[in-house]
Design an enzyme around this catalytic site. Structure first.
Site, PDB file in Angstrom:
ATOM      1  CE  LYS A  13      -4.339   0.953   2.417  1.00 47.36           C
ATOM      2  NZ  LYS A  13      -4.943   0.944   3.755  1.00 47.36           N
TER       3      LYS A  13
HETATM    4  C1  E4P Z   1      -8.356   1.341   4.183  1.00 52.18           C
HETATM    5  O1  E4P Z   1      -7.570   0.974   3.352  1.00 52.18           O
HETATM    6  C2  E4P Z   1      -8.296   2.690   4.794  1.00 52.18           C
HETATM    7  O2  E4P Z   1      -7.079   2.910   5.375  1.00 52.18           O
HETATM    8  C3  E4P Z   1      -9.439   2.849   5.768  1.00 52.18           C
HETATM    9  O3  E4P Z   1     -10.626   2.377   5.164  1.00 52.18           O
HETATM   10  C4  E4P Z   1      -9.590   4.265   6.300  1.00 52.18           C
HETATM   11  O4  E4P Z   1     -10.768   4.344   7.038  1.00 52.18           O
HETATM   12  P1  E4P Z   1     -11.060   5.562   8.034  1.00 52.18           P
HETATM   13  O5  E4P Z   1     -11.221   6.807   7.208  1.00 52.18           O
HETATM   14  O6  E4P Z   1     -12.341   5.191   8.726  1.00 52.18           O
HETATM   15  O7  E4P Z   1      -9.895   5.655   8.957  1.00 52.18           O
END
Ligand code: E4P
Length: 217
Positions: free
Chosen positions: A83
């Protein structure tokens, strides 16, 4: 539509995985912090548990370092998706790691133009953040719709991974629009089973079962 679980909580992943609800997992530095675990150790454990892609996020901000970290993360298991953030350096890292055959999830996407760049850099997944747009009174679902249109217009194969999902409506709308994947916390995935009419109907059936003394075993 594929379901990824947005957590680094191994027990929560295992519970949903046993039900066939887990097509993959996403983590981020905040989720790793919340788990209180070492990133390499917990990621390895998750990869062994789940067959599908497991996103593990780099911590560097400069391309060369991101690439080095991505290579190290990818050594953990074959199902790692590296990522990287949607910055210019993140796009450079995406291109290099994708060309090496690694899965790459480009995260922190907040516009269709950013999603276009990620697809051109060879991203396996693009992660548009719905909830964080809603948080500032913008329309997160509109972004999913825009990216779907743009990708379909040109036949990009990058999968739309709807992220920052906070509600059951986010899931239903993502499915209606045609996001390829949603990633949501275990609590949101479990909430999809809830409906007040199901509860009401079951209460009525239980009353009749008791009244009539119905038994099967
Ligand atoms: C997933 O890859 C993201 O990091 C995550 O969905 C972020 O979610 P949030 O905005 O609720 O922290």
């Amino acid at each position: 539509m594929k379901f990824f679980v947005d957590t680094a909580d191994v027990a929560a992943i295992a519970e949903l995985n046993d039900l066939g609800m887990v097509d993959g997992v996403t983590t981020n530095p905040s989720l790793i912090k919340k788990s209180g675990r070492d990133i390499l150790e917990v990621t390895k454990e998750i990869c062994a548990l789940v067959e599908g892609p497991v996103s593990a996020e780099v911590v560097a901000t400069e391309a060369e370092q991101m690439i080095a970290e991505g290579r190290k993360l990818a050594e953990i298991a074959d199902n790692i998706a590296v990522k990287v953030p949607l910055t210019w350096d993140g796009l450079k890292a995406c291109k290099v790691l994708s060309d090496e055959g690694k899965m790459v999830n480009v995260t922190l996407c907040f516009s269709a133009n950013q999603a276009l760049l990620a697809a051109k850099a060879g991203a396996t997944f693009i992660s548009p953040f719905i909830g964080r747009l809603d948080d500032i009174n913008l329309d997160g679902m509109q972004l999913i719709e825009d990216i779907r249109t743009v990708y379909d217009n040109y036949g990009f194969e990058t999968e739309i991974l709807a992220a920052s999902i906070r509600t059951a409506n986010h899931v239903a709308e993502s499915a209606r629009i045609g996001a390829d994947v949603i990633t949501a916390p275990p609590s949101v995935i479990k909430s999809l089973a809830m409906h007040p009419l199901t509860d009401k109907g079951l209460d009525a059936f239980l009353k009749d079962i008791a009244d009539a003394g119905i038994k099967i075993l």
